[in-house]
Design a protein around this motif. Structure first.
Motif, PDB file in Angstrom:
ATOM      1  N   LEU A  73      26.172  68.947  12.186  1.00  0.00           N
ATOM      2  CA  LEU A  73      26.373  69.613  11.061  1.00  0.00           C
ATOM      3  C   LEU A  73      26.988  68.514   9.679  1.00  0.00           C
ATOM      4  CD1 LEU A  73      28.484  73.226  11.732  1.00  0.00           C
ATOM      5  CD2 LEU A  73      26.512  72.200  10.217  1.00  0.00           C
ATOM      6  N   GLY A  74      27.456  67.433  10.303  1.00  0.00           N
ATOM      7  CA  GLY A  74      27.719  66.174   9.647  1.00  0.00           C
ATOM      8  C   GLY A  74      29.728  66.424   9.396  1.00  0.00           C
ATOM      9  N   LYS A  75      30.063  66.823  10.029  1.00  0.00           N
ATOM     10  CA  LYS A  75      31.808  67.223  10.280  1.00  0.00           C
ATOM     11  C   LYS A  75      32.525  66.587  11.511  1.00  0.00           C
ATOM     12  CE  LYS A  75      30.934  69.844   6.895  1.00  0.00           C
ATOM     13  NZ  LYS A  75      31.647  68.859   4.957  1.00  0.00           N
ATOM     14  N   LEU A  76      31.850  65.616  11.654  1.00  0.00           N
ATOM     15  CA  LEU A  76      32.553  65.069  13.523  1.00  0.00           C
ATOM     16  C   LEU A  76      33.432  65.162  12.940  1.00  0.00           C
ATOM     17  CD1 LEU A  76      32.513  64.597  16.303  1.00  0.00           C
ATOM     18  CD2 LEU A  76      31.295  62.360  15.758  1.00  0.00           C
ATOM     19  N   ASP A  77      33.938  64.011  12.140  1.00  0.00           N
ATOM     20  CA  ASP A  77      35.328  63.663  12.169  1.00  0.00           C
ATOM     21  C   ASP A  77      36.245  65.076  11.543  1.00  0.00           C
ATOM     22  OD1 ASP A  77      34.272  60.681   9.681  1.00  0.00           O
ATOM     23  OD2 ASP A  77      34.562  60.949  11.902  1.00  0.00           O
ATOM     24  N   GLU A  78      35.749  65.462  10.652  1.00  0.00           N
ATOM     25  CA  GLU A  78      36.555  66.645  10.353  1.00  0.00           C
ATOM     26  C   GLU A  78      36.840  67.171  11.817  1.00  0.00           C
ATOM     27  OE1 GLU A  78      36.664  70.877   6.880  1.00  0.00           O
ATOM     28  OE2 GLU A  78      34.836  70.103   7.980  1.00  0.00           O
ATOM     29  N   SER A  79      36.201  67.559  12.699  1.00  0.00           N
ATOM     30  CA  SER A  79      36.202  68.397  14.197  1.00  0.00           C
ATOM     31  C   SER A  79      37.102  67.750  14.395  1.00  0.00           C
ATOM     32  CB  SER A  79      34.887  68.495  14.647  1.00  0.00           C
ATOM     33  OG  SER A  79      34.088  69.242  14.554  1.00  0.00           O
ATOM     34  N   LEU A  80      37.162  66.328  14.978  1.00  0.00           N
ATOM     35  CA  LEU A  80      38.479  65.468  15.136  1.00  0.00           C
ATOM     36  C   LEU A  80      39.312  65.751  14.634  1.00  0.00           C
ATOM     37  CD1 LEU A  80      36.135  62.513  16.180  1.00  0.00           C
ATOM     38  CD2 LEU A  80      36.694  64.349  17.691  1.00  0.00           C
ATOM     39  N   GLU A  81      39.608  65.496  13.072  1.00  0.00           N
ATOM     40  CA  GLU A  81      40.623  65.988  12.247  1.00  0.00           C
ATOM     41  C   GLU A  81      41.447  67.154  13.340  1.00  0.00           C
ATOM     42  OE1 GLU A  81      41.207  65.167   8.364  1.00  0.00           O
ATOM     43  OE2 GLU A  81      41.513  66.603   8.332  1.00  0.00           O
ATOM     44  N   PHE A  82      40.923  68.390  13.191  1.00  0.00           N
ATOM     45  CA  PHE A  82      40.951  69.404  13.452  1.00  0.00           C
ATOM     46  C   PHE A  82      41.993  70.119  14.699  1.00  0.00           C
ATOM     47  CE2 PHE A  82      40.547  73.583  15.379  1.00  0.00           C
ATOM     48  CZ  PHE A  82      40.799  74.203  14.405  1.00  0.00           C
ATOM     49  N   VAL A  83      41.081  69.155  15.886  1.00  0.00           N
ATOM     50  CA  VAL A  83      41.388  68.909  17.065  1.00  0.00           C
ATOM     51  C   VAL A  83      43.115  68.536  16.907  1.00  0.00           C
ATOM     52  CG1 VAL A  83      41.116  68.246  19.574  1.00  0.00           C
ATOM     53  CG2 VAL A  83      39.518  69.800  18.022  1.00  0.00           C
ATOM     54  N   ALA A  84      42.857  67.213  16.633  1.00  0.00           N
ATOM     55  CA  ALA A  84      44.370  66.938  15.974  1.00  0.00           C
ATOM     56  C   ALA A  84      45.471  66.878  15.786  1.00  0.00           C
ATOM     57  CB  ALA A  84      44.001  65.085  15.317  1.00  0.00           C
TER      58      ALA A  84
END
Length: 183
Positions: free
Chosen positions: A76-87
């Motif tokens: 989805l092109g949202k890997l950075d956002e997903s990692l940020e969310f987990v953090a």
């Protein structure tokens, strides 16, 4: 989002190390969410609790789900956002569990439920609405099956963590909307 690509790699490495450390039996007791230990100042547990697991199957299911969700977020092109969310979600979820009076918790499922919701909200309508409907049905039905995990029969499921993960994702999604002014 991340200003430097190296931050993505650092977070991936940290999450991997935490998953490995959280699977070592001698570390689990000192890494899991335990309200008395947190109140005693062991604040690392706010994050590490989500990367500790009671069994190999618990670790395998959570890790496999995490990897699938990260692959989807990458598509989805949202890997950075997903990692940020987990953090952000891991310590936030722990604080909510502490405020809710939960004594102990371990595992990534609360954060994973949140990450799933975030990805569904970022998806097309064809995937978004059926996915959200299925997740709501799953969350509604799960406690009706004695609250025992399908991963390991003796492992109790903390349904509150799943719902709180969903709530965190909704809040995160709303706060990250373009054009939102908080001042």
């Amino acid at each position: 989002m991340f200003r430097r690509p190296g931050r993505r790699n650092i977070l991936l490495a940290v999450f991997s190390i935490l998953l490995i450390a959280g699977s070592i039996p001698s570390f689990i007791q000192s890494l899991m969410f335990e309200s008395s230990a947190l109140l005693g100042g062991e604040l690392w547990r706010l994050v590490t609790a989500h990367f500790t697991h009671l069994s190999t199957s618990h670790l395998a299911w959570n890790t496999a789900t995490f990897l699938v969700l990260l692959l989807w977020s990458s598509k989805l092109g949202k890997l950075d956002e997903s990692l940020e969310f987990v953090a952000v979600a891991a310590p936030a979820l722990s604080v909510l569990l502490l405020l809710a009076g939960i004594d102990w918790y371990l595992g990534l499922s609360g954060v994973l439920h949140g990450l799933l919701v975030l990805l569904l909200l970022r998806s097309t309508a064809v995937i978004k609405w059926p996915g959200i409907a299925l997740l709501v049905v799953k969350l509604w039905l799960q406690p009706r099956f004695d609250g025992v995990s399908a991963v390991q029969e003796s492992l109790p499921v903390l349904h509150e963590a799943h719902w709180l993960g969903v709530a965190l994702a909704l809040g995160y999604f709303l706060l990250r909307r373009p054009g939102l002014q908080l001042s």
